[in-house]
Design an enzyme around this catalytic site. Sequence first.
Site, mmCIF file in Angstrom:
data_model
loop_
_atom_site.group_PDB
_atom_site.id
_atom_site.type_symbol
_atom_site.label_atom_id
_atom_site.label_comp_id
_atom_site.label_asym_id
_atom_site.label_seq_id
_atom_site.Cartn_x
_atom_site.Cartn_y
_atom_site.Cartn_z
ATOM 1 N N SER A 8 0.845 -1.191 0.000
ATOM 2 C CA SER A 8 0.000 0.000 0.000
ATOM 3 C C SER A 8 0.883 1.244 0.000
ATOM 4 O O SER A 8 2.019 1.204 0.479
ATOM 5 C CB SER A 8 -0.900 0.009 1.236
ATOM 6 O OG SER A 8 -1.630 1.216 1.335
ATOM 7 N N ASP A 73 -7.589 -6.312 1.559
ATOM 8 C CA ASP A 73 -8.659 -5.848 0.687
ATOM 9 C C ASP A 73 -9.888 -5.721 1.567
ATOM 10 O O ASP A 73 -10.174 -6.593 2.393
ATOM 11 C CB ASP A 73 -8.909 -6.822 -0.459
ATOM 12 C CG ASP A 73 -9.823 -6.220 -1.515
ATOM 13 O OD1 ASP A 73 -9.555 -5.078 -1.939
ATOM 14 O OD2 ASP A 73 -10.799 -6.878 -1.924
#
Length: 204
Positions: A8, A73
């Site tokens: 990320s 997710d």
Amino acid sequence: MPKLLVASRNAKKLVELQRVLDAAGIDGIEVIGLDTVDEYREVPETGATFEDNALIKAVAGVEATGLACLADDSGLSVDALNGMPGVLSARWSGRHGDDQANNDLLLAQISDVPDERRGAAFVSACALVVPSGERTVVRGEWRGTILREPRGANGFGYDPLFAPDDAVAQGRSSAELSAQEKDALSHRGTALARLVPTLRSLAD
């Protein structure tokens, strides 16, 4: 000290993971994000479930860098919509990451659903993959109710429409909670806490 890549570029996710490590007394891992490794082609998230997409991202990170990789997710599952928007949460309105459009569409779709049937859950799947190929996937859920109008300026995504069931929230939306309160209650916080045994073995 082993490095753990978080797949990320969101600095808040790195800080959140570091808080989990600190709370568990794990100090033998260096947490890094995508901004600190050579850029690589990110694989499309084509999975049918949150777990599938988290694994896709984590495996890609390991293959590209050779480092252990953690990916998540997450999204919103609305009971009256049979679990949707689900993995499509970020692009529910057709435009990826358009929070306003996504919220407006969700409210329109369940406008005639009575309060007692507006249950929902934020869901987070976290996948940790190490270079040896070992995979650990965990899931966290945060139950609540979809409000009839947005409230609060904290958070992002569907936070202003989600009122957690937790008593500590006292009827506030997720976007009305402090960052510390949200960390303690949230789906991602729950999932990360379930990774602690695996993270501890990685540090060792």
